[in-house]
Design an enzyme around this catalytic site. Sequence first.
Site, mmCIF file in Angstrom:
data_model
loop_
_atom_site.group_PDB
_atom_site.id
_atom_site.type_symbol
_atom_site.label_atom_id
_atom_site.label_comp_id
_atom_site.label_asym_id
_atom_site.label_seq_id
_atom_site.Cartn_x
_atom_site.Cartn_y
_atom_site.Cartn_z
ATOM 1 N N ASP A 186 0.193 -5.708 9.588
ATOM 2 C CA ASP A 186 -0.878 -4.781 9.255
ATOM 3 C C ASP A 186 -2.070 -5.649 8.850
ATOM 4 O O ASP A 186 -2.021 -6.319 7.821
ATOM 5 C CB ASP A 186 -0.476 -3.851 8.109
ATOM 6 C CG ASP A 186 -1.527 -2.774 7.824
ATOM 7 O OD1 ASP A 186 -1.266 -1.876 7.010
ATOM 8 O OD2 ASP A 186 -2.628 -2.838 8.419
ATOM 9 N N LYS A 190 -12.829 -1.716 6.666
ATOM 10 C CA LYS A 190 -13.474 -2.584 5.672
ATOM 11 C C LYS A 190 -14.379 -3.610 6.312
ATOM 12 O O LYS A 190 -15.514 -3.806 5.882
ATOM 13 C CB LYS A 190 -12.419 -3.326 4.828
ATOM 14 C CG LYS A 190 -11.715 -2.439 3.813
ATOM 15 C CD LYS A 190 -10.588 -1.666 4.441
ATOM 16 C CE LYS A 190 -9.716 -0.996 3.416
ATOM 17 N NZ LYS A 190 -8.767 -0.066 4.077
ATOM 18 N N TRP A 201 0.862 -1.167 0.000
ATOM 19 C CA TRP A 201 0.000 0.000 0.000
ATOM 20 C C TRP A 201 0.909 1.232 0.000
ATOM 21 O O TRP A 201 1.806 1.347 0.844
ATOM 22 C CB TRP A 201 -0.863 -0.054 1.261
ATOM 23 C CG TRP A 201 -1.819 1.071 1.466
ATOM 24 C CD1 TRP A 201 -2.705 1.592 0.568
ATOM 25 C CD2 TRP A 201 -2.010 1.784 2.685
ATOM 26 N NE1 TRP A 201 -3.444 2.581 1.151
ATOM 27 C CE2 TRP A 201 -3.048 2.724 2.459
ATOM 28 C CE3 TRP A 201 -1.422 1.739 3.958
ATOM 29 C CZ2 TRP A 201 -3.503 3.600 3.433
ATOM 30 C CZ3 TRP A 201 -1.879 2.608 4.938
ATOM 31 C CH2 TRP A 201 -2.906 3.531 4.681
#
Lengths: 420, 410
Positions: free
Chosen positions: A231, A267, A150
């Site tokens: 993460d 999410k 990311w």
Amino acid sequence: MAFRRIILGQVGRVGERSMSSWWRNVQPAAKDPILGVTEAFLADPSPDKVNVGVGAYRDDNGKPVVLECVREAERRIAGNLSMEYLPMGGSAKMVEETLRLAYGENSDLIKDKRIAAIQSLSGTGACRIFAEFQRRFCPDSQIYIPVPTWANHHNIWRDAHVPQRTFHYYHPESRGLDFASMMDDIKSAPNGSFFLLHACAHNPTGVDPSEEQWREISYQFKVKGHFPFFDMAYQGFASGDPERDAKSIRIFLEDGHLIGCAQSYAKNMGLYGQRVGCLSVVCEDEKQAVAVKSQLQQLARPMYSNPPTHGALIVSTVLGDPNLKKLWLKEVKGMADRIIGARIALRQNLEKLGSSLSWKHITNQIGMFCYSGLTPEQVDRLTNEFHIYMTRNGRISMAGVTTGNVGYLANAIHEVSKSA
Amino acid sequence: MASGHGDSVFANVVRAPEDPILGVTVAYNKDPSPKKLNLGVGAYRTEEGKPLVLNVVRRAEQMLVNDTSRVKEYLPIVGLAEFNKLSAKLIFGVDSPAIQENRVTTVQCLSGTGSLRVGAEFLARHYHEHTIYIPQPTWGNHPKVFTIAGLSVKTYRYYSPETRGLDFQGLLDDLNAAPSGAIVLLHACAHNPTGVDPTPEQWEQIRQLMRSKGLLPFFDSAYQGFASGSLDEDAQSVRMFVSDGGECLVAQSYAKNMGMYGERVGALSIVCKSADVAVRVESQLKLVIRPMYSNPPIHGASIVATILKDSHMYDEWTVELKAMADRIISMRQKLFDALQARGTPGDWSHIIKQIGMFTFTGLNAQQVAFMTKEYHIYMTSDGRISMAGLSSQTVPLLADAIHAAVSTVV
């Protein structure tokens, strides 16, 4: 009033010094590559346009979703008695529930109070506080970041002034994991290096190590004494089963690693804009966990003082009520299943179109994103000719794929790739 | 399950000291005495000693919950556009030429703290001077925010213990001695922790001095409307600086004036010389924010925007806000009267001269410790009391405690 007299009467334009701005040398910053895609999409008037850019879930009608369990939680919260400051470390209740998700319902680490944890501003905030903590207490360390990752990961550790290295991860030829090179990099890194690992549903590739591979990685980390920072932004969202999606972390914990972990509810609970997450650091004992937590709080204080309460209340309301929690698990599975179905449909469509290329990776990869293998030029064609919006690295947000647009999308991908 | 497998890389981390302000509430909560008073942290309390959610905030929140078309998508990096525009109008005035000329960039941040931090990081990267002057004393978190952002912190004289008022000459002398271009932190109104504000005439002198030396103003506006009861009046210091056409930064918080404490709602505005500059500045602010938390939380800002844009709700808000300010002002008067009635030694007029949430009593650390031990009064050791924590019921207890402290403890 006295002020009005002064302003109207005596104040003239500034003439005592130069009239030019202090900021005249400020350059316009480059647009964020990911968020810029949605901006461009919104500006496009074409009725055929498709947004497979930013990673936010959409239902099969392409609409954003607020989970039913969340709406119910909000109905209960509205009219709440107070909006008082949370402690610097955030909502204790929400943190406790969140740790159980990552570490297991019956985790000894939780029972023994060995985890230093604070509520964070979603995954970004958790990574940033950890990066600053790493800088302050391990000032000679660097962070190894997978290629690719990311994009904001690089910004986070850079702004925390932690030097970065990379390690091999994605294998473009197979559109899978470059496991051999990854292990080489892990072995050749200096002992005690810090590594950033995506717990599941790697962003942007969707390529995850297998369970066996995770065990090997964990073993090698033990040999080298590396620090694993996970993460985890997609727990539950990847396979549909939160326990399964936490497998990598559980393997490391079984092997005795003292991990760090960033968790996000953006999410998996659809709480994107609420900015709810958690940063945790596993310690040797309770005393150390108390010390580490106090230092994490010292980093939160000059950033935002204490975290926002609303999103945390939603999470603790949902996870604290067995019925709401059951509903949540059902809704998370629903989202994951739709994405898995979209992957199957996209692949089948491409194969039916007679594409000579292999599209196996679409269903091998997992989570929100598919690393299509398309080149930046092919992506540009998709945008310019077909009004399909995605990031130029070829990353497709599967959440943007619907039964309504999958045919159009497959056709467009086939068009731009068939001469490759 | 997992056992420690070797030394933690963080084994040498020592426990950080308790935050001095928040630690007061921790100590208060531990005290078993039935008659105790928490005058520590600056959060508003009603006459009954309860926290308050404004009616207009409740209504706005309910409206949002009932609107099933609302979603929870990410806000843009700079936050809710509507909120930003309305916040700028609130502090700069609806007719502000700076706004009309598009010279203001406003970004939603996490309350006052977040606005200060984002502004400080921007200055550390893009401004040629990296020294910021902060008043002596100031809110305990100010130096931490600026230091961690990479600025070097100096102080300017502000509070005079002898008069319990403003050391105006000291302030002017110190700002005059500052290097050209240095950043200066100014409390827009209701200085925290002293409650001592410059008069309008003094503000004008400060403005002239700062502009003549090219000192950059960075306003912290955490109490607009909460200090005098009037939103416009409490914004006058800021507006004075904007009227002269110069540049400045302003950090706004809705924690106190909308009671939104835990929702972390605030905004950073940077007033620039031109619209073109404002656009570039905003793009750079995004680069500060994105690696910090990506985008700000939606809930609190949506509530604030709902209230600010609806004229009925806005009016309702101003009434509730004035009521909070008035209650505080009346507590000041009551405490002053109570001390007069007891013949407490000393001049206590500063209690009614100071403004806003806090009073700097002038009590020293020993006297404070005495009051905590003997009267279970909790406050910070610098003698600061949160007037919001007082009620008509508890004023006598506090007056007794102060009387005893100044009579017996030197």
